[in-house]
Write a protein that holds these residues in place. Structure first.
Motif, short mmCIF file in Angstrom:
data_model
loop_
_atom_site.label_atom_id
_atom_site.label_comp_id
_atom_site.label_asym_id
_atom_site.label_seq_id
_atom_site.Cartn_x
_atom_site.Cartn_y
_atom_site.Cartn_z
N ILE A 48 0.86 -1.19 0.00
CA ILE A 48 0.00 0.00 0.00
C ILE A 48 0.89 1.23 0.00
CG2 ILE A 48 -1.87 1.22 1.18
CD1 ILE A 48 -2.45 -1.39 2.70
N ILE A 49 0.52 2.20 -0.81
CA ILE A 49 1.21 3.50 -0.82
C ILE A 49 0.20 4.59 -0.47
CG2 ILE A 49 2.32 5.25 -2.27
CD1 ILE A 49 3.74 3.07 -3.74
N ARG A 50 0.60 5.46 0.43
CA ARG A 50 -0.22 6.60 0.81
C ARG A 50 0.03 7.74 -0.18
NH1 ARG A 50 1.15 9.55 6.21
NH2 ARG A 50 2.91 8.15 5.87
N CYS A 51 -1.03 8.37 -0.63
CA CYS A 51 -0.91 9.43 -1.64
C CYS A 51 -0.86 10.82 -1.02
CB CYS A 51 -2.08 9.36 -2.62
SG CYS A 51 -2.25 7.77 -3.44
N PHE A 52 -0.76 10.89 0.29
CA PHE A 52 -0.66 12.18 0.98
C PHE A 52 0.35 12.01 2.11
CE2 PHE A 52 -3.89 9.59 2.91
CZ PHE A 52 -3.69 9.72 4.26
N GLN A 53 1.07 13.04 2.42
CA GLN A 53 1.99 13.03 3.55
C GLN A 53 1.45 13.86 4.71
OE1 GLN A 53 4.60 10.98 3.65
NE2 GLN A 53 3.89 10.29 1.62
N HIS B 191 -2.24 -14.90 8.47
CA HIS B 191 -1.14 -14.84 9.43
C HIS B 191 0.22 -15.05 8.76
CE1 HIS B 191 -4.11 -14.77 12.61
NE2 HIS B 191 -4.66 -15.87 12.12
N ASN B 192 0.19 -15.45 7.52
CA ASN B 192 1.44 -15.71 6.81
C ASN B 192 1.49 -14.87 5.54
OD1 ASN B 192 3.90 -16.93 6.15
ND2 ASN B 192 2.89 -18.56 4.99
N VAL B 193 1.44 -13.55 5.74
CA VAL B 193 1.40 -12.62 4.62
C VAL B 193 2.34 -11.45 4.89
CG1 VAL B 193 -0.99 -13.19 4.03
CG2 VAL B 193 -0.52 -11.33 5.63
N LEU B 194 2.64 -10.73 3.82
CA LEU B 194 3.45 -9.52 3.95
C LEU B 194 2.59 -8.32 3.56
CD1 LEU B 194 6.15 -8.02 4.35
CD2 LEU B 194 6.61 -8.43 1.91
N ILE B 195 2.35 -7.45 4.52
CA ILE B 195 1.61 -6.22 4.28
C ILE B 195 2.54 -5.05 4.56
CG2 ILE B 195 -0.41 -4.82 4.86
CD1 ILE B 195 -1.72 -7.33 5.97
N THR B 196 2.66 -4.15 3.59
CA THR B 196 3.49 -2.96 3.80
C THR B 196 2.69 -1.70 3.50
OG1 THR B 196 4.37 -2.93 1.53
CG2 THR B 196 5.60 -4.20 3.18
N LEU B 197 2.97 -0.67 4.24
CA LEU B 197 2.44 0.67 3.99
C LEU B 197 3.62 1.61 3.86
CD1 LEU B 197 0.21 2.82 3.81
CD2 LEU B 197 0.21 2.91 6.32
N ASP B 198 3.80 2.16 2.69
CA ASP B 198 4.97 3.01 2.42
C ASP B 198 6.26 2.27 2.79
OD1 ASP B 198 3.26 5.00 1.54
OD2 ASP B 198 3.22 6.02 3.47
N LYS C 203 6.85 0.08 4.98
CA LYS C 203 6.98 -0.34 6.37
C LYS C 203 6.02 -1.49 6.63
CE LYS C 203 8.35 4.24 8.03
NZ LYS C 203 8.01 5.38 8.94
N LYS C 204 6.51 -2.54 7.27
CA LYS C 204 5.69 -3.71 7.52
C LYS C 204 4.54 -3.40 8.47
CE LYS C 204 5.93 -8.60 8.76
NZ LYS C 204 6.79 -9.72 9.21
N ILE C 205 3.36 -3.88 8.10
CA ILE C 205 2.17 -3.75 8.93
C ILE C 205 1.92 -5.10 9.59
CG2 ILE C 205 -0.32 -3.38 8.90
CD1 ILE C 205 1.27 -0.82 8.46
N ASN C 206 1.89 -5.11 10.90
CA ASN C 206 1.74 -6.37 11.62
C ASN C 206 0.29 -6.69 11.98
OD1 ASN C 206 4.59 -7.08 11.82
ND2 ASN C 206 4.76 -5.29 13.17
N THR C 207 -0.51 -5.67 12.26
CA THR C 207 -1.91 -5.88 12.62
C THR C 207 -2.77 -4.81 11.95
OG1 THR C 207 -1.88 -4.43 14.57
CG2 THR C 207 -1.18 -6.72 14.89
N LEU C 208 -4.07 -5.10 11.87
CA LEU C 208 -5.00 -4.13 11.30
C LEU C 208 -5.02 -2.84 12.12
CD1 LEU C 208 -8.09 -6.28 10.26
CD2 LEU C 208 -6.35 -5.29 8.78
N GLN C 209 -4.74 -2.96 13.39
CA GLN C 209 -4.72 -1.77 14.25
C GLN C 209 -3.68 -0.75 13.78
OE1 GLN C 209 -5.02 -4.93 15.49
NE2 GLN C 209 -7.20 -4.61 15.96
#
Length: 444
Positions: free
Chosen positions: A9-14, A407-414, A416-422
């Motif tokens: 995932i990429i954020r389009c705003f800073q 539980h066995n996936v790679l989620i990144t935001l910009d 950076k690894k995202i570990n939980t939905l929180q």
């Protein structure tokens, strides 16, 4: 095919102050920024993999614009598609097909503009690679003009798959024709969707492609709560005579069109059934009008809709699950394999999202996220969270997640690894749900 499941995932705003429609909308006019984001999302390894392959791009082209803001929030933005081509074509694929099956009342020439076609042709010529644009529909019908057009594409351009008892629709099916889809004759639908028989009419473009990239627009949806990577696959089906959207009657009558029961609404359904059998005749408009008047006389609320546009719709999400199964496991001989036949990717346009009465009449909202994934359920789980909704309240996502190991996936935001939905919740934005879902999804 045992590729690690990922979602980037990429954020389009800073700055939060830039999270507004005006600022985000300008990104669509910045080709360099769009291509940079898409290159970043796809990554070097994926881009190398498209060399020498046949590519299918599947945008969300559901309907032509009826208001000015539709260019931002109704369809996958033209510039998002063009930027994706600019990134992919230099990798030397064999060919690219761009296609979808909009609703039958969509005016193709208004949805797919001459300017868009010209830009695609220029990119194709420059790269020396054929790029085709395809309307996957077999049938069109504009209720206002009352002119049905059948056999727009020959049946030879489709594969009919009957997944039988493997269908998610099987538990709610009967042999009497209980399924419905707006503006279609239910008797034709009953031939294809009934107890033990669940047929779909899939474009051969799916089976001809080596790599499929779905390109959804992130929006709310009347029948499934939200539409993203999972729902966008429906446009691979070219004929809605194969595509159930709800069951006739209220919930007390074994249907899911509306809650409870109501004699006026049931009679209204009978008249709309008669109208759809008479399309192209003078009786159609009369019967359609009578159905509409009877429905209005029942004093409907947001959850009462002839098209089952509410959170109790227990049919559409099942159809979507069937089509996602076909997209991955379906074979050109009309059978389902036990092993994945292709990798399905999604490159999601959420710069400006669609909220409110989606998918056909959404209002824009400043979502501000784009994504790339090889797992549709994972993508929609995170997009729903970022929309401020509870994924467990959306049957499509809740069910799809049962079939994937989150539980066995790679989620990144910009990056950076995202570990939980929180971890995503601080970036969520209040989103107005479709009318039949609003009180349900936005309730605490």
């Amino acid at each position: 095919m045992n590729q690690e499941k990922f979602l980037h995932i990429i954020r389009c705003f800073q700055d939060i102050n830039d999270r507004n429609i005006d600022s985000l909308g300008k990104i669509y006019d910045d080709r360099a920024k769009l291509t940079a984001m898409i290159t970043e999302l796809l990554g070097h390894d994926f881009l190398e993999s498209v060399t020498g392959k046949k590519i299918l791009l599947k945008p969300n082209w559901v309907k032509h614009s009826s208001k000015e803001t539709d260019e931002l929030c109704l369809r996958t933005n033209d510039q998002w598609v063009i930027a994706a081509l600019e990134v992919i074509l230099p990798q030397k694929p064999i060919s690219v097909t761009i296609g979808d099956a909009p609703i039958q009342g969509c005016l193709w020439e208004k949805a797919i503009s001459p300017s868009f076609i010209a830009q695609i042709e220029q990119l194709s010529e420059k790269a020396g690679i054929p790029v085709g644009i395809k309307d996957f529909r077999r049938r069109t019908f504009n209720p206002a003009s009352n002119i049905p057009v059948s056999e727009r594409n020959p049946i030879s351009e489709y594969v009919i798959l009957d997944i039988g008892s493997n269908s998610f629709l099987e538990p709610i099916s009967n042999s009497g024709g209980n399924f419905r889809v707006n503006d279609y004759d239910y008797q034709q639908l009953a031939k294809n969707q009934r107890k033990g028989v669940h047929k779909y009419c899939i474009t051969r473009a799916l089976f001809d492609a080596d790599i499929v990239i779905s390109m959804p627009k992130i929006k709310t949806h009347q029948k499934t709560g939200m539409t993203g990577a999972l729902k966008n696959i429906v446009g691979l089906n070219g004929d809605k005579d194969y595509l159930p959207h709800h069951r006739v009657g209220g919930t007390k009558q074994g249907g899911d069109c509306y809650p409870g029961s109501n004699i006026l609404r049931r009679i209204s359904e009978i008249f709309i059934d008669l109208a759809n059998k008479k399309q192209g005749t003078t009786y159609y408009l009369l019967l359609h009008r009578l159905s509409y008047l009877l429905w209005k006389m029942s004093f409907p609320k947001n959850t009462h809709n002839l098209g089952a546009a509410w959170y109790g719709n227990d049919t559409t999400w099942r159809m979507v699950m069937d089509l996602n199964k076909i997209a991955i496991y379906g074979k050109a001989d009309g059978s389902l394999s036990n092993k994945p036949q292709r990798q399905l990717y999604s490159l999601c346009d959420g710069i400006i999202g669609g909220q409110g009465n989606g998918p056909l009449h959404p209002d824009p909202f400043p979502f501000g996220f784009v994504s790339f994934t090889n797992d549709s359920a994972l993508n929609d789980l995170c997009m729903t969270t970022l929309m401020g909704f509870h994924p467990d309240k959306i049957p499509l996502i809740h069910t799809a997640l049962k079939l994937t190991d989150i539980h066995n996936v790679l989620i990144t935001l910009d990056h950076k690894k995202i570990n939980t939905l929180q971890d995503l919740e601080p970036y969520s934005i209040h989103t107005t749900a479709a009318p039949g879902w609003d009180d349900y999804l936005n309730a605490n």
